[in-house]
Design a protein around this motif. Structure first.
Motif, PDB file in Angstrom:
ATOM      1  N   ASN A  44       0.622  -1.388   0.363  1.00  0.00           N
ATOM      2  CA  ASN A  44      -0.191   0.442   0.550  1.00  0.00           C
ATOM      3  C   ASN A  44       0.829   1.389   0.313  1.00  0.00           C
ATOM      4  O   ASN A  44       0.673   2.166   0.693  1.00  0.00           O
ATOM      5  CB  ASN A  44      -1.189  -0.406   0.977  1.00  0.00           C
ATOM      6  CG  ASN A  44      -2.175  -1.064   1.551  1.00  0.00           C
ATOM      7  OD1 ASN A  44      -2.606  -1.474   0.785  1.00  0.00           O
ATOM      8  ND2 ASN A  44      -1.986  -2.229   2.004  1.00  0.00           N
ATOM      9  N   ASP A  46       1.340   3.454  -1.959  1.00  0.00           N
ATOM     10  CA  ASP A  46       1.127   4.483  -3.032  1.00  0.00           C
ATOM     11  C   ASP A  46      -0.042   5.282  -2.053  1.00  0.00           C
ATOM     12  O   ASP A  46      -0.649   6.315  -2.245  1.00  0.00           O
ATOM     13  CB  ASP A  46       0.745   4.335  -4.264  1.00  0.00           C
ATOM     14  CG  ASP A  46       1.314   4.192  -4.627  1.00  0.00           C
ATOM     15  OD1 ASP A  46       2.826   4.916  -5.009  1.00  0.00           O
ATOM     16  OD2 ASP A  46       1.461   3.268  -5.530  1.00  0.00           O
ATOM     17  N   LYS A  47      -0.490   4.584  -0.541  1.00  0.00           N
ATOM     18  CA  LYS A  47      -1.918   4.388  -0.731  1.00  0.00           C
ATOM     19  C   LYS A  47      -1.558   5.545   1.128  1.00  0.00           C
ATOM     20  O   LYS A  47      -2.015   6.317   1.792  1.00  0.00           O
ATOM     21  CB  LYS A  47      -2.397   3.659   0.275  1.00  0.00           C
ATOM     22  CG  LYS A  47      -2.852   3.378  -1.182  1.00  0.00           C
ATOM     23  CD  LYS A  47      -4.411   2.025  -0.918  1.00  0.00           C
ATOM     24  CE  LYS A  47      -5.145   1.869  -1.998  1.00  0.00           C
ATOM     25  NZ  LYS A  47      -6.000   0.427  -1.072  1.00  0.00           N
ATOM     26  N   ASP A  49      -0.068   6.965   3.567  1.00  0.00           N
ATOM     27  CA  ASP A  49       0.196   8.653   4.969  1.00  0.00           C
ATOM     28  C   ASP A  49       1.246   8.800   5.981  1.00  0.00           C
ATOM     29  O   ASP A  49       1.904   9.171   5.763  1.00  0.00           O
ATOM     30  CB  ASP A  49      -0.834   9.593   4.364  1.00  0.00           C
ATOM     31  CG  ASP A  49      -2.040   9.759   4.146  1.00  0.00           C
ATOM     32  OD1 ASP A  49      -1.680   9.963   1.965  1.00  0.00           O
ATOM     33  OD2 ASP A  49      -2.950   9.026   3.488  1.00  0.00           O
ATOM     34  N   SER A  73      10.793   5.656   1.196  1.00  0.00           N
ATOM     35  CA  SER A  73       9.579   6.379   0.814  1.00  0.00           C
ATOM     36  C   SER A  73       9.972   8.174   1.909  1.00  0.00           C
ATOM     37  O   SER A  73       9.715   7.642   2.969  1.00  0.00           O
ATOM     38  CB  SER A  73       8.052   6.620   0.938  1.00  0.00           C
ATOM     39  OG  SER A  73       7.296   7.964   0.888  1.00  0.00           O
ATOM     40  N   ARG A  75       8.340  10.892   1.914  1.00  0.00           N
ATOM     41  CA  ARG A  75       7.183  11.474   1.822  1.00  0.00           C
ATOM     42  C   ARG A  75       6.347  11.042   2.691  1.00  0.00           C
ATOM     43  O   ARG A  75       5.663  12.028   3.272  1.00  0.00           O
ATOM     44  CB  ARG A  75       6.181  10.840   0.187  1.00  0.00           C
ATOM     45  CG  ARG A  75       5.252  12.029   0.431  1.00  0.00           C
ATOM     46  CD  ARG A  75       3.616  11.534  -0.729  1.00  0.00           C
ATOM     47  NE  ARG A  75       3.721   9.882  -0.409  1.00  0.00           N
ATOM     48  CZ  ARG A  75       2.515   9.899   0.370  1.00  0.00           C
ATOM     49  NH1 ARG A  75       1.638  10.316   0.611  1.00  0.00           N
ATOM     50  NH2 ARG A  75       1.605   8.612   0.914  1.00  0.00           N
ATOM     51  N   ASN A 126       2.229  16.416  -1.323  1.00  0.00           N
ATOM     52  CA  ASN A 126       1.617  16.682  -1.966  1.00  0.00           C
ATOM     53  C   ASN A 126       0.580  17.757  -2.772  1.00  0.00           C
ATOM     54  O   ASN A 126       0.788  17.497  -4.500  1.00  0.00           O
ATOM     55  CB  ASN A 126      -0.063  15.709  -2.068  1.00  0.00           C
ATOM     56  CG  ASN A 126       0.693  14.205  -1.177  1.00  0.00           C
ATOM     57  OD1 ASN A 126       1.500  13.907  -1.447  1.00  0.00           O
ATOM     58  ND2 ASN A 126      -0.319  12.768  -0.873  1.00  0.00           N
TER      59      ASN A 126
END
Length: 234
Positions: A44, A46-47, A49, A73, A75, A126
């Motif tokens: 997951n 890309d999902k 946060d 990541s 992010r 984002n």
């Protein structure tokens, strides 16, 4: 949708966190050990946060999970769950890429304030990435900070920063040659509602120096102002 991965092997704590996350509007992905946390993050990536990681987990501990996530990541936001007696664990977690920590036992309001703050940083990132055509660039000496594309370079070479590291750099770039106390940096970067202590500032400064300074023990750019705190020298 707002996605949070919670990795905690104690079912009572995990259930408590999940209930409060869902009440606050988050979609929750649960993991009961470190190995499962890595698997679910990869599925997951890309999902997700925000990730909440307990340090002491079976199979793979929270530190190794944190390292894995950071390798995939910069992010995603990472919050470590630590015990009161695990002072060095807090420092270690921050040094390997965590953005924040919460000490057990914790209140629902404290945890959700931390999660919400991390999520806001991720969502802001984002938005700026989605509007990368309208670049906003700040230059200081060899460095270029692009707050639209969310990139940071030194001599045209990309430097990978976490969300917190990027915000600290942006804070200093907007206030060059100004000496700030740690409490000022906490308020400016983490916000007024932050519950933690100023060690988190020192650890992140150390982490940034290792990325930008030729000799981190004798910093040229992100300097210590003895008796005060830190400043960015231009």
């Amino acid at each position: 949708m707002k996605y949070v991965l919670i990795a905690e092997d104690e079912a009572s704590i995990r259930d408590f966190v999940v209930i409060n996350l869902r009440r606050s509007g988050y979609e929750v992905i649960e993991a009961t050990n470190g190995e499962e946390a890595i698997q679910k993050f990869n599925e997951n990536v890309d999902k997700i946060d925000v990730v909440i990681l307990d340090i002491m987990m079976p199979l793979v501990d929270g530190f190794e999970v944190c390292k894995h996530i950071r390798s995939k990541s910069n992010r995603v936001g990472i919050i470590m769950l630590t015990a009161k007696t695990q002072e060095m664990d807090k420092i270690t977690g921050l040094m390997i890429g965590a953005d924040d920590y919460v000490t057990k036992p914790f209140s629902p309001s404290e945890l959700m304030a931390r999660v919400d703050a991390i999520y806001r940083r991720v969502s802001m990132s984002n938005v700026t990435e989605a509007n990368a055509d309208n670049t906003h660039i700040i230059r200081h000496k060899d460095f270029v900070l692009d707050t639209r594309s969310h990139t940071f370079t030194k001599n045209d070479e990309m430097i990978e920063l976490t969300q917190i590291e990027f915000q600290i750099i942006e804070f200093f770039f907007n206030n060059p040659n100004v000496a700030f106390k740690r409490s000022d940096i906490l308020k400016g970067v983490w916000g007024e509602s932050f519950f933690g202590d100023d060690k988190i500032v020192d650890v992140n400064i150390h982490r940034i120096r290792n990325k930008i300074e030729e000799d981190p023990t004798r910093p040229r750019f992100l300097a210590t102002v003895w008796g005060v705190g830190y400043k960015w020298i231009v």
